[in-house]
Motif scaffolding. Sequence first.
Motif, PDB file in Angstrom:
ATOM      1  N   ASN A   1     -13.087   0.283  -8.234  1.00  0.00           N
ATOM      2  CA  ASN A   1     -11.660   0.187  -7.463  1.00  0.00           C
ATOM      3  C   ASN A   1     -11.327   0.174  -6.378  1.00  0.00           C
ATOM      4  OD1 ASN A   1     -10.190  -2.674  -8.586  1.00  0.00           O
ATOM      5  ND2 ASN A   1     -10.242  -0.576 -10.323  1.00  0.00           N
TER       6      ASN A   1
ATOM      7  N   LYS B   1      -6.914  -0.918  -6.615  1.00  0.00           N
ATOM      8  CA  LYS B   1      -8.043  -0.539  -5.837  1.00  0.00           C
ATOM      9  C   LYS B   1      -6.731   0.826  -4.666  1.00  0.00           C
ATOM     10  CE  LYS B   1      -9.756  -4.619  -3.327  1.00  0.00           C
ATOM     11  NZ  LYS B   1     -10.014  -5.125  -2.741  1.00  0.00           N
ATOM     12  N   CYS B   2      -8.281   1.299  -3.623  1.00  0.00           N
ATOM     13  CA  CYS B   2      -8.012   2.700  -3.143  1.00  0.00           C
ATOM     14  C   CYS B   2      -9.060   1.794  -2.368  1.00  0.00           C
ATOM     15  CB  CYS B   2      -7.997   3.498  -3.535  1.00  0.00           C
ATOM     16  SG  CYS B   2      -7.149   5.074  -2.458  1.00  0.00           S
ATOM     17  N   LEU B   3      -8.495   2.715  -1.140  1.00  0.00           N
ATOM     18  CA  LEU B   3      -9.722   2.831   0.497  1.00  0.00           C
ATOM     19  C   LEU B   3      -9.437   4.473   1.035  1.00  0.00           C
ATOM     20  CD1 LEU B   3     -11.272   1.555   2.432  1.00  0.00           C
ATOM     21  CD2 LEU B   3      -8.732   1.023   4.322  1.00  0.00           C
TER      22      LEU B   3
ATOM     23  N   PHE C   1      -4.376  -2.951  -0.115  1.00  0.00           N
ATOM     24  CA  PHE C   1      -5.399  -1.780  -1.255  1.00  0.00           C
ATOM     25  C   PHE C   1      -3.864  -1.624  -1.546  1.00  0.00           C
ATOM     26  CE2 PHE C   1      -8.674  -2.422   1.634  1.00  0.00           C
ATOM     27  CZ  PHE C   1      -9.592  -2.017   0.892  1.00  0.00           C
TER      28      PHE C   1
ATOM     29  N   PRO D   1       0.428  -1.670  -0.151  1.00  0.00           N
ATOM     30  CA  PRO D   1      -0.126   0.101  -0.344  1.00  0.00           C
ATOM     31  C   PRO D   1       0.750   1.508   0.133  1.00  0.00           C
ATOM     32  CG  PRO D   1      -0.711  -1.711   1.376  1.00  0.00           C
ATOM     33  CD  PRO D   1       0.685  -1.565   1.660  1.00  0.00           C
TER      34      PRO D   1
END
Length: 492
Positions: A404, A327-329, A432, A296
């Motif tokens: 994503n 993917k990102c949070l 992520f 990450p």
Amino acid sequence: MKLAIVGIFHETNTFAPGITEMNDFARESVQGNELFHKRYENTRTSMGGIIEAARFDQVELSCGIYTAATPSGMVSRDAADALFALLDSSIDTTADGVIAILHGAMVAEGFPDVEGEIIRRIREKIGYVKPVAITLDLHANISRLMVENVDILVGYDTYPHVDAYERGMEAVHLLTRTLRKEIKPVCSLAQPRLLIVPQVMLTDEAGPMQELMDRAFAIERDPQVLNVTVAGGFPYSDVPDAGVAFVVTTDNNQLLAEQYAEELSLMAWGLRERLKCQGYTAAEAVSMAFAEQYGPVILVEGSDNVGGGSPADATHVLKHLIGIPKKCLIVIRDPDAAYLAHQLGTGAEFHAEIGGKSDNLHGAPVPIDGVIRLLFDGKYTHIGSYMTGQLADMGKTAVIEAGNLTIIVTEKRTAPWDPGHVTFVGLRAIDFHAIVVKSAVAWKTAFGAICTKIIPVDTPGCCGENLLHLDYKLLARPIYPLDSISNKEDSQ
């Protein structure tokens, strides 16, 4: 021997939107020995450290009010008056000494130096013979009023803050030694007239703050020195004493305390050019993050630092995360969106605007089209190194997936101090490629062990990196870097 314990803890961002009221302190408010021990015993908090040290030193505790609120805007006068009344009524005047658990950067309407006022009221209750100790956050704005009215001042040594427990223990040990007449503490304060942002206050990485801390620890090895406190200050409180400060406490040697404090002050002045910070625009930072091969990657949105009092709903980065390739949070506070998600239910489609609802400084709402994957009541316990065992509450919480992008929408502002704010909603941070943190440095206690790259983001906000954008009115001037100062003597 009996020690009275009280505490009022708040980091006040006077540039943040909104007013902090009494109900904001309700989520963390205990009084009395039974409740205090039940809440804090065996936790890695200042309070947990005080309990353990009192047991070791064989002293009795008399626990008055301890209350805290998440960093936020100016505290109202009504809330301040109510807090002072609770403090006044809960101090055990029969105790032999007092320990106050304070932040050091609390500001209320009519009270630019709340901690100074708290200490003044403690002295009014118990007099000037009994010793008083205080613990402070590393981001304290330390005033002369604070220093002159306490016997012992102990500040955190770490940022991210992982030593609150140890500093609580230290305060108790020094106070009991004072009461047993083993030592006679005297303090000296030095302020180099420097204003720096939290991003440059890291103590666990090579840099100017670590160098200052290393010198402080070396000074503490002098047998006559009892404690050295290095405070980076809190630049988002517009008060006269905002900025870097040093307090040296010795065993009855005032001249030595003054010499060491001034040495550290001169050292900090010499490091001033290195105590600066520069980040990237939101678009640049997002592009850089997804160009990295491995994650990450941490996007540090320090301008919306929840731990600094920000609204936690800035959208300057969020608007660039629509349609991302990996993917990102991100965590966003939006009570309306959280309530809507709970009404719609798990598995339902979500179509609404998120964030950007607190003011104009932190961006506009961003339309999100996604699916509600999980709903949560928001309550969890810290499982990481920061205040392990501390209770936390995000309020109504929803996990929304939009391609994503995964958004944790919370009802209440939640700082990323602990991995629990992700794991307790069924997510794994390691899954992520990028994680946006609304924090300056304290996010490292949640994600520091897994991140592959750190990208600072320079966006508008009440915790922004560029202090020249803030309209200071009460701050004592001149101060660097707001003013042009050629040498330290010119700053005095």
